[in-house]
Design a protein around this motif. Structure first.
Motif, mmCIF file in Angstrom:
data_model
loop_
_atom_site.group_PDB
_atom_site.id
_atom_site.type_symbol
_atom_site.label_atom_id
_atom_site.label_comp_id
_atom_site.label_asym_id
_atom_site.label_seq_id
_atom_site.Cartn_x
_atom_site.Cartn_y
_atom_site.Cartn_z
ATOM 1 N N GLY A 114 50.735 71.072 18.271
ATOM 2 C CA GLY A 114 51.927 71.835 17.937
ATOM 3 C C GLY A 114 53.014 71.058 17.224
ATOM 4 N N GLY A 115 54.176 71.655 17.163
ATOM 5 C CA GLY A 115 55.274 71.157 16.339
ATOM 6 C C GLY A 115 55.753 69.766 16.675
ATOM 7 N N SER A 148 58.930 72.592 20.125
ATOM 8 C CA SER A 148 57.989 71.883 20.993
ATOM 9 C C SER A 148 58.547 71.862 22.405
ATOM 10 N N VAL A 149 57.674 71.484 23.346
ATOM 11 C CA VAL A 149 58.089 71.350 24.735
ATOM 12 C C VAL A 149 57.575 70.017 25.256
ATOM 13 N N SER A 150 58.179 69.532 26.304
ATOM 14 C CA SER A 150 57.707 68.289 26.913
ATOM 15 C C SER A 150 56.473 68.574 27.770
ATOM 16 N N SER A 151 55.688 67.531 27.979
ATOM 17 C CA SER A 151 54.469 67.648 28.775
ATOM 18 C C SER A 151 54.367 66.452 29.707
ATOM 19 N N GLU A 152 53.709 66.646 30.830
ATOM 20 C CA GLU A 152 53.448 65.545 31.742
ATOM 21 C C GLU A 152 52.200 64.764 31.330
ATOM 22 N N MET A 210 52.901 63.377 25.905
ATOM 23 C CA MET A 210 54.146 63.833 26.517
ATOM 24 C C MET A 210 54.843 64.937 25.723
ATOM 25 N N VAL A 211 54.104 65.632 24.880
ATOM 26 C CA VAL A 211 54.658 66.753 24.122
ATOM 27 C C VAL A 211 53.592 67.833 24.004
ATOM 28 N N GLY A 212 54.029 69.082 24.055
ATOM 29 C CA GLY A 212 53.099 70.198 23.953
ATOM 30 C C GLY A 212 53.596 71.251 22.990
ATOM 31 N N PRO A 213 52.812 72.291 22.754
ATOM 32 C CA PRO A 213 53.172 73.298 21.768
ATOM 33 C C PRO A 213 54.269 74.237 22.247
ATOM 34 N N GLY A 214 55.145 74.588 21.316
ATOM 35 C CA GLY A 214 56.154 75.592 21.589
ATOM 36 C C GLY A 214 55.644 76.976 21.237
ATOM 37 N N THR A 215 56.579 77.885 21.017
ATOM 38 C CA THR A 215 56.223 79.287 20.790
ATOM 39 C C THR A 215 56.620 79.774 19.400
#
Length: 351
Positions: A153-154, A218-222, A226-231
């Protein structure tokens, strides 16, 4: 050059070539480009002596089309809906074009085929996005590497590249300049651009940037990195969190014939993609990679092959063309092979 067509509520910039009564062909460009990225191929290889009526739109947020926002939770369906409305507007409600995609445009083509299988005479996929999206999957079945699709993702896009697009940087001085990225990632040998290079750089610079466009939020991830896809936005729309059309493709009814062309020197769509965070971690470019078992690179080419083989087992047909030494732009690097694939699909549609 081109026309503005208001279709599906989005003002779309469209280039057209060939006789109005020709075989309809729709060209869908990839990410960070526009319909103008097809121009050398059409001009030099199919536009003047072929039987085709060729239409190449700029997808929303690219080229001269309206920068309408992209809802990533719909995967690439915002683009596919625009395409469906455009096909009806320029070809007519009963038209069945051969749909030709490049990179992300192949994902749009797949989504269009899933939603409107009766309106596709053939699919020609060049350097295609995997039917399981970009990044974040570990095997030929598209199994997610993590539950939250971390590393897609972004948030995985280099912000300096985005800033240089936004600034209209036409130089080739820095690794992240659009010209340099095009030279090193879009093709295996930049000499293929020839006198068209400046115009092709301009297609990259037409990309609308921001959370609703490219690359998206984007969103944070564990999970690493440490980053994941937004919407929202383009890169998120290709994340496997949202874009997964493998099963729908296999189940298409009717099943248009498929031509798939891919280059062995492709830096973007590959089983060892230089744009896949897992492969970059394996190379040591992105620190903290948790290892091959936890986070293997996405087998992009292998996934596409597995899906088209299942498509054939379910009654469809496909032709795979492996292009030795070709990069990410077969229509520029191996135009004769792409034209030959288009001719095969045209003949199939006449039977």
């Amino acid at each position: 050059m081109g026309d503005i067509v208001d279709a599906g509520g989005v003002r779309q910039h469209v280039r057209t070539w060939g006789p109005e009564d020709g075989v309809p062909v729709l060209l869908l460009h990839g990410n960070c480009s526009s319909g103008g990225y097809w121009e050398p191929f059409v001009r030099d290889h199919i536009g003047t002596d072929g039987p085709w009526r060729v239409v190449a739109p700029d997808l929303r947020g690219f080229g001269g089309s309206e920068p309408a926002p992209v809802d990533a939770t719909r995967a690439l369906r915002d683009f596919a809906d625009d395409v469906a409305a455009l096909v009806e507007a320029v070809f007519g409600p009963q038209a069945r074009p051969v749909v030709v995609g490049h990179s992300m445009g192949c994902g749009v083509a797949m989504q269009y085929a899933v939603d409107h299988p009766e309106r596709v005479a053939g699919l020609l996929l060049t350097a295609p996005l995997s039917p399981y999206g970009f990044g974040g999957t570990r095997d030929l079945d598209g199994t997610p590497t993590t539950d939250d699709f971390a590393g897609t993702g972004g948030g995985t896009v280099n912000p300096d590249f985005v800033a240089r697009i936004d600034a209209g940087d036409r130089s080739g001085d820095e690794p992240t300049s659009p010209r340099n990225v095009m030279r090193t990632a879009y093709v295996a040998d930049p000499e293929v651009f020839g006198d068209d290079e400046d115009a092709l750089v301009d297609t990259v610079l037409t990309t609308a940037t921001g959370d609703d466009h490219y690359p998206g939020d984007s969103v944070s991830s564990e999970s690493w990195p440490m980053v994941g896809p937004g919407t929202r936005g383009v890169a998120n729309a290709m994340s496997p969190r949202w874009f997964r059309v493998a099963e729908e493709l296999v189940d298409l009814d009717p099943k248009p014939p498929v031509e798939w062309l891919w280059g062995t020197a492709d830096a973007i769509v590959s089983d060892t993609s230089l744009f896949d965070m897992a492969h970059l971690g394996q190379l040591g470019v992105v620190p903290g990679w948790p290892g091959l078992e936890a986070c293997p690179p996405q087998p992009m080419v292998g996934q596409t092959r597995a899906v088209v083989e299942r498509y054939a087992d379910a009654g469809g047909t496909f032709t795979e063309t492996r292009l030795e030494g070709c990069g990410h732009s077969p229509h520029l690097e191996r135009p004769a092979e792409v034209r030959a694939a288009l001719e095969r699909l045209t003949r199939a549609g006449e039977r």
